[in-house]
Motif scaffolding. Structure first.
Motif, PDB file in Angstrom:
ATOM      1  N   ALA A 411      -4.700  -0.844 -15.809  1.00 44.20           N
ATOM      2  CA  ALA A 411      -6.170  -0.850 -15.739  1.00 44.20           C
ATOM      3  C   ALA A 411      -6.740  -2.224 -16.098  1.00 44.20           C
ATOM      4  O   ALA A 411      -7.877  -2.549 -15.750  1.00 44.20           O
ATOM      5  N   ARG A 412      -5.952  -3.045 -16.854  1.00 43.14           N
ATOM      6  CA  ARG A 412      -6.474  -4.349 -17.264  1.00 43.14           C
ATOM      7  C   ARG A 412      -5.827  -5.497 -16.486  1.00 43.14           C
ATOM      8  O   ARG A 412      -6.002  -6.671 -16.833  1.00 43.14           O
ATOM      9  N   ALA A 413      -5.094  -5.119 -15.429  1.00 49.12           N
ATOM     10  CA  ALA A 413      -4.383  -6.160 -14.657  1.00 49.12           C
ATOM     11  C   ALA A 413      -5.366  -7.212 -14.160  1.00 49.12           C
ATOM     12  O   ALA A 413      -6.458  -6.889 -13.686  1.00 49.12           O
ATOM     13  N   GLY A 414      -5.014  -8.453 -14.305  1.00 50.67           N
ATOM     14  CA  GLY A 414      -5.844  -9.550 -13.805  1.00 50.67           C
ATOM     15  C   GLY A 414      -7.013  -9.906 -14.698  1.00 50.67           C
ATOM     16  O   GLY A 414      -7.738 -10.867 -14.423  1.00 50.67           O
ATOM     17  N   THR A 415      -7.236  -9.172 -15.804  1.00 47.56           N
ATOM     18  CA  THR A 415      -8.352  -9.508 -16.703  1.00 47.56           C
ATOM     19  C   THR A 415      -7.840 -10.443 -17.804  1.00 47.56           C
ATOM     20  O   THR A 415      -6.671 -10.367 -18.180  1.00 47.56           O
ATOM     21  N   PRO A 416      -8.721 -11.315 -18.306  1.00 50.27           N
ATOM     22  CA  PRO A 416      -8.244 -12.192 -19.388  1.00 50.27           C
ATOM     23  C   PRO A 416      -7.976 -11.379 -20.654  1.00 50.27           C
ATOM     24  O   PRO A 416      -8.666 -10.384 -20.905  1.00 50.27           O
ATOM     25  N   PHE A 417      -6.999 -11.858 -21.404  1.00 53.43           N
ATOM     26  CA  PHE A 417      -6.663 -11.155 -22.653  1.00 53.43           C
ATOM     27  C   PHE A 417      -7.505 -11.705 -23.802  1.00 53.43           C
ATOM     28  O   PHE A 417      -7.646 -12.912 -23.963  1.00 53.43           O
ATOM     29  N   GLU A 418      -8.061 -10.791 -24.570  1.00 53.72           N
ATOM     30  CA  GLU A 418      -8.765 -11.167 -25.808  1.00 53.72           C
ATOM     31  C   GLU A 418      -8.370 -10.189 -26.896  1.00 53.72           C
ATOM     32  O   GLU A 418      -8.012  -9.051 -26.596  1.00 53.72           O
ATOM     33  N   SER A 419      -8.452 -10.607 -28.151  1.00 52.86           N
ATOM     34  CA  SER A 419      -8.215  -9.669 -29.248  1.00 52.86           C
ATOM     35  C   SER A 419      -9.460  -9.613 -30.132  1.00 52.86           C
ATOM     36  O   SER A 419      -9.976 -10.653 -30.551  1.00 52.86           O
ATOM     37  N   ASP A 420      -9.894  -8.410 -30.422  1.00 50.00           N
ATOM     38  CA  ASP A 420     -11.074  -8.259 -31.294  1.00 50.00           C
ATOM     39  C   ASP A 420     -10.800  -8.738 -32.714  1.00 50.00           C
ATOM     40  O   ASP A 420     -11.708  -8.977 -33.488  1.00 50.00           O
ATOM     41  N   PHE A 421      -9.523  -8.863 -33.044  1.00 45.21           N
ATOM     42  CA  PHE A 421      -9.169  -9.235 -34.420  1.00 45.21           C
ATOM     43  C   PHE A 421      -8.710 -10.689 -34.542  1.00 45.21           C
ATOM     44  O   PHE A 421      -8.312 -11.129 -35.610  1.00 45.21           O
ATOM     45  N   HIS A 422      -8.715 -11.380 -33.451  1.00 44.32           N
ATOM     46  CA  HIS A 422      -8.277 -12.785 -33.473  1.00 44.32           C
ATOM     47  C   HIS A 422      -9.333 -13.593 -32.734  1.00 44.32           C
ATOM     48  O   HIS A 422      -9.183 -13.912 -31.566  1.00 44.32           O
ATOM     49  N   ARG A 423     -10.405 -13.883 -33.431  1.00 39.90           N
ATOM     50  CA  ARG A 423     -11.560 -14.513 -32.799  1.00 39.90           C
ATOM     51  C   ARG A 423     -11.548 -16.020 -33.037  1.00 39.90           C
ATOM     52  O   ARG A 423     -11.075 -16.490 -34.083  1.00 39.90           O
ATOM     53  N   GLY A 429      -8.306 -21.083 -37.392  1.00 39.38           N
ATOM     54  CA  GLY A 429      -9.410 -22.048 -37.354  1.00 39.38           C
ATOM     55  C   GLY A 429      -9.293 -23.068 -38.474  1.00 39.38           C
ATOM     56  O   GLY A 429      -8.328 -23.089 -39.225  1.00 39.38           O
ATOM     57  N   GLY A 430     -10.295 -23.920 -38.560  1.00 41.90           N
ATOM     58  CA  GLY A 430     -10.399 -24.811 -39.706  1.00 41.90           C
ATOM     59  C   GLY A 430     -10.083 -26.261 -39.408  1.00 41.90           C
ATOM     60  O   GLY A 430      -9.517 -26.608 -38.376  1.00 41.90           O
ATOM     61  N   PHE A 431     -10.464 -27.082 -40.356  1.00 39.48           N
ATOM     62  CA  PHE A 431     -10.366 -28.534 -40.208  1.00 39.48           C
ATOM     63  C   PHE A 431      -8.917 -29.005 -40.079  1.00 39.48           C
ATOM     64  O   PHE A 431      -8.588 -29.861 -39.269  1.00 39.48           O
ATOM     65  N   VAL A 432      -8.053 -28.393 -40.900  1.00 39.30           N
ATOM     66  CA  VAL A 432      -6.653 -28.828 -40.879  1.00 39.30           C
ATOM     67  C   VAL A 432      -6.036 -28.524 -39.512  1.00 39.30           C
ATOM     68  O   VAL A 432      -5.328 -29.362 -38.931  1.00 39.30           O
ATOM     69  N   VAL A 433      -6.338 -27.351 -38.988  1.00 40.82           N
ATOM     70  CA  VAL A 433      -5.798 -26.988 -37.678  1.00 40.82           C
ATOM     71  C   VAL A 433      -6.298 -27.982 -36.626  1.00 40.82           C
ATOM     72  O   VAL A 433      -5.563 -28.388 -35.728  1.00 40.82           O
ATOM     73  N   ARG A 434      -7.546 -28.402 -36.777  1.00 40.83           N
ATOM     74  CA  ARG A 434      -8.102 -29.390 -35.852  1.00 40.83           C
ATOM     75  C   ARG A 434      -7.302 -30.694 -35.919  1.00 40.83           C
ATOM     76  O   ARG A 434      -6.907 -31.250 -34.897  1.00 40.83           O
ATOM     77  N   LEU A 435      -7.081 -31.149 -37.144  1.00 40.44           N
ATOM     78  CA  LEU A 435      -6.303 -32.387 -37.292  1.00 40.44           C
ATOM     79  C   LEU A 435      -4.887 -32.218 -36.749  1.00 40.44           C
ATOM     80  O   LEU A 435      -4.328 -33.134 -36.137  1.00 40.44           O
ATOM     81  N   GLN A 436      -4.332 -31.026 -36.981  1.00 37.09           N
ATOM     82  CA  GLN A 436      -2.952 -30.793 -36.528  1.00 37.09           C
ATOM     83  C   GLN A 436      -2.822 -30.915 -35.015  1.00 37.09           C
ATOM     84  O   GLN A 436      -1.749 -31.184 -34.498  1.00 37.09           O
ATOM     85  N   SER A 437      -3.941 -30.699 -34.315  1.00 39.48           N
ATOM     86  CA  SER A 437      -3.857 -30.741 -32.853  1.00 39.48           C
ATOM     87  C   SER A 437      -3.779 -32.191 -32.338  1.00 39.48           C
ATOM     88  O   SER A 437      -3.488 -32.415 -31.180  1.00 39.48           O
TER      89      SER A 437
END
Ligand code: GDL
Length: 468
Positions: A411-423, A429-437
């Motif tokens: 039923a969800r074939a072809g739809t983008p995946f999202e998680s309600d618990f991983h926004r 998130g966060g500054f350190v993760v930004r720097l890590q990128s």
């Protein structure tokens, strides 16, 4: 033979990490574990005891001295050796008589509390000296050797105990980078009193292996076998991990090639049970060291601490869980196999009823369930020690599981995946993760600039060319 030259092999635990020092109750527990494991030395040198390093000249107050006295008694009662460290290197003046007196005053305080064995830690300091020290000695190694010898002679005249030093370059990589100056170890080896033990962490600060040939070469240079400061289980450099795997990557012959081995383990004290057990087994082993077997044995001994207020956990799940937090360079085999199997199933889409996918997903969910159930541990200290890492592992397993559900749902074939618990922003998130990128480590140790940043600024030489 004087106490300082006795050939006793030092085996034990260093409290020498960055972060909150252990509590007196944790230390008592540690000493009991050490006695059970057959270790003989407790080394006190937490980087963040202010008096140990940042304000090393300031005497301990009464409460601080009481703790020292407790450590002296606790170790003595259990037949353990206690070595006390001081780290003056951040700002010491090697030619300043006041600093030598300050160190003597520190040792006097410790001696009055019953300490007889000491270490001067000169690790993790700038390799520059004051101009007057530079003019007098010409090299950091010569200045340090002279200074440590002076403190050692002063101390030997009073206690006769063992005396240790941690040099400024204390691993192969630092020496290769000329940290501490050209020829540092040669000068130290030549100038330092021969009774003083010299710490060494191996080829790296965190050494995957400690091989015999480099140790033999180092022994020549230092004119004595080194004493190993083993950071295999240290986790102060990465708050997302801990290490409860076996003592591994060290041949049994190493024991005959060095003056001793001391482990500087996880900052969170309760997580060190298996490392200490396994290390003890390594020390007792005479042939055929089986690191995995010692890990499983240690885990069995640890198992009673994993009692919960709910339904009992399963030992097999603890094995998989502990394998997720195994050793710095290796996941344990169960965790490794699970990660490979999950990756294979995710990478190659299969029908929802594919038996292998179902089995792999079930294994993954068992681990997720184990993580979720750790909130029920009766040993709250243990739970709190691993909680953040457990949370993170559970989140990742949960995300993969949601992705998996999405992908096999027609039923969800072809739809983008999202998680309600991983926004976005709250998840990873966060500054350190930004720097890590910005910089991506490559397996060979080099770092690559993230491609999306490459266009942001022209390379330095282009900029200077355009300026002219
Ligand atoms: C170090 C520090 C140690 C720290 C460890 C791991 C030595 C001699 N010094 O460099 O205090 O805990 O790394 O981060 O190892």
């Amino acid at each position: 033979m004087s106490a300082s030259s006795e050939p006793l092999f030092l085996s034990g635990v260093i409290e020498g990490f960055y972060g909150p020092p252990w509590t007196p109750a944790e230390r008592r527990q540690l000493w009991d574990w050490m006695v059970e494991a057959g270790l003989n030395t407790y080394f006190y040198g937490p980087k963040d005891d202010l008096h140990q390093r940042a304000i090393w000249r300031v005497p301990y107050d009464a409460a601080g001295l009481n703790e020292v006295g407790d450590a002296v008694r606790g170790c003595r009662e259990r037949g353990l050796r206690l070595i006390y460290a001081c780290s003056p290197g951040l700002d010491v003046g090697y030619s300043d008589p006041a600093d030598l007196r300050a160190m003597e005053a520190r040792l006097t305080q410790l001696m009055e509390a019953g300490v007889t064995e000491f270490c001067i830690l000169l690790d993790d300091i700038p390799d520059a000296m004051r101009p007057e020290d530079q003019a007098r000695w010409g090299s950091l190694a010569a200045a340090q050797a002279d200074w440590v010898n002076a403190v050692y002679r002063w101390s030997r005249a009073r206690t006769g105990g063992r005396f240790l030093v941690c040099p400024t370059p204390y691993c192969g990589r630092m020496v290769a980078a000329r940290h501490g100056g050209e020829g540092y170890l040669e000068v130290l080896g030549r100038e330092l009193a021969p009774e003083i033990e010299i710490f060494w962490t191996g080829p790296e600060i965190i050494s995957e292996r400690l091989d015999l040939d480099p140790i033999a070469r180092l022994t020549q240079v230092l004119r004595r076998p080194p004493l190993i400061w083993d950071n295999l289980f240290a986790n102060d450099y990465d708050g997302r991990r801990f290490f409860c795997g076996p003592y591994a990557g060290r041949p049994l012959e190493l024991k005959r090639a060095v003056r001793g081995i001391l482990l500087n383990p996880n900052t969170e004290f309760p997580l060190n049970f298996v490392p200490i057990q396994s290390f003890g087994a390594y020390l007792r082993a005479e042939s055929g060291w089986d690191a995995r077997a010692s890990f499983l044995k240690g885990l069995e001994a640890w198992w009673p601490q994993w009692a919960t207020v709910g339904a009992p956990l399963a030992f097999a799940d603890l094995v998989t869980f502990a394998d997720c937090f195994y050793l710095p360079y290796h996941d344990g085999p169960e965790a490794d196999a699970l990660a490979r199997d999950v990756a294979r199933c995710l990478g190659a889409p299969r029908p929802p009823d594919d038996p292998e996918s179902l089995a792999v997903r079930a294994r993954m969910l068992r681990l997720k369930d184990f993580c979720a159930r750790l909130v029920d541990l009766t040993d709250r200290g243990l739970f709190h020690a691993c909680h953040r890492r457990v949370w993170e592992l559970r989140e990742e397993l949960d995300l993969i599981d949601r992705w998996w559900s999405h992908r096999i749902d027609p039923a969800r074939a072809g739809t983008p995946f999202e998680s309600d618990f991983h926004r976005p922003k709250t998840y990873r998130g966060g500054f350190v993760v930004r720097l890590q990128s910005f910089l991506k480590p490559r397996p060979d140790g080099s770092m690559a600039l993230a491609p999306e940043l490459a266009h942001e600024s022209p390379p330095m030489n282009l900029r200077s060319e355009s300026a002219t």
